[in-house]
Scaffold this active site. Structure first.
Site, short mmCIF file in Angstrom:
data_model
loop_
_atom_site.label_atom_id
_atom_site.label_comp_id
_atom_site.label_asym_id
_atom_site.label_seq_id
_atom_site.Cartn_x
_atom_site.Cartn_y
_atom_site.Cartn_z
N CYS A 1 0.83 -1.20 0.00
CA CYS A 1 0.00 0.00 0.00
C CYS A 1 0.87 1.25 0.00
O CYS A 1 0.61 2.20 -0.76
CB CYS A 1 -0.92 -0.02 1.21
SG CYS A 1 -2.21 1.24 1.17
N CYS A 2 1.89 1.28 0.84
CA CYS A 2 2.79 2.43 0.88
C CYS A 2 3.53 2.60 -0.44
O CYS A 2 3.73 3.72 -0.91
CB CYS A 2 3.80 2.26 2.01
SG CYS A 2 3.15 2.51 3.67
N CYS B 1 -1.51 7.61 7.64
CA CYS B 1 -2.81 7.16 7.16
C CYS B 1 -3.64 6.61 8.32
O CYS B 1 -3.11 5.98 9.24
CB CYS B 1 -2.64 6.09 6.09
SG CYS B 1 -1.84 6.69 4.58
N CYS C 1 -3.45 2.82 9.53
CA CYS C 1 -2.15 2.36 10.03
C CYS C 1 -1.58 3.27 11.12
O CYS C 1 -0.38 3.24 11.37
CB CYS C 1 -1.16 2.24 8.86
SG CYS C 1 -1.67 1.08 7.59
N CYS D 1 7.80 4.13 5.73
CA CYS D 1 6.87 3.79 4.66
C CYS D 1 7.61 3.50 3.35
O CYS D 1 7.09 2.84 2.47
CB CYS D 1 5.87 4.91 4.45
SG CYS D 1 6.58 6.47 3.87
#
Length: 211
Positions: free
Chosen positions: A94-95, A179, A182, A204
């Site tokens: 995702c990062c 985010c 997280c 990240c």
């Protein structure tokens, strides 16, 4: 004074830069550094990673400060965003999609990158230099961290001294804010970043140099 030293780093870097920018997550460190930079370069591009996963408070604060300070804000987004990717694959994936790829792509248009990183934030940042080359996939730019040697108390003092409003999430116990899925209040009260990624990782990926 620690503030004077940071301003010297900023002035020197701007003197050498042709196309500078600053990245901001609109955390305390970022707005403090942005405030300092605006006194030297009012139109400096402020790059914000819109990951589609931010707290609503972060987005509202971003818009409020952008209007108040007349920021040259540039919102960066993934070419093909996948909301909830952190659940289906991993936080790393995702990062990479929502942060690393769009930022590295955008940074290729600049030669100097100002960041509000500090050495005391995590072990992965302990050897951070105020100015150092940073390798992107296609080029090398200069990464400048004028407040690398500051501590949290220095950041908060500057904000108070200059009447800078801070992200309201701090009032709810958050100490390092990314985010929403997280980010939690710190798991370890002695480690402000321990509320990030459930302690699974330290970074990240946007400050890890391309190979």
């Amino acid at each position: 004074m620690i503030e004077d030293a940071a301003r010297d780093v900023i002035a020197s870097a701007l003197d050498k830069a042709e196309k500078p920018c600053i990245t901001s997550s609109f955390q305390a460190e970022c707005v403090v550094l942005t405030h300092m930079l605006l006194q030297e370069r009012t139109d400096i591009p402020v790059l914000f990673l819109d990951t589609f996963h931010h707290f609503p408070q972060t987005l509202a604060y971003r818009d409020e400060l952008t209007e108040r300070w007349k920021l040259n804000l540039i919102n960066l987004r993934a070419k093909e965003p996948q909301v909830g990717l952190w659940e289906r694959e991993s936080t790393q994936a995702c990062c990479a999609r929502h942060k690393v790829e769009p930022l590295f792509s955008a940074l290729a248009d600049y030669d100097t990158w100002f960041t509000a990183l500090r050495r005391d934030q995590s072990p992965s940042r302990a050897n951070l230099k105020e100015v150092e080359p940073f390798q992107l996939p296609a080029k090398t730019i200069s990464r400048v961290a004028p407040i690398a040697g500051w501590h949290a108390r220095d950041v908060w003092k500057y904000a108070k001294d200059h009447d800078i409003p801070l992200l309201p999430l701090y009032e709810l116990g958050y100490t390092s804010i990314g985010c929403e899925p997280c980010t939690t209040p710190p798991l370890d009260p002695n480690n402000p970043r321990s509320g990030r990624w459930q302690g699974e990782k330290l970074e990240c990926g946007i400050h890890i140099q391309a190979k």
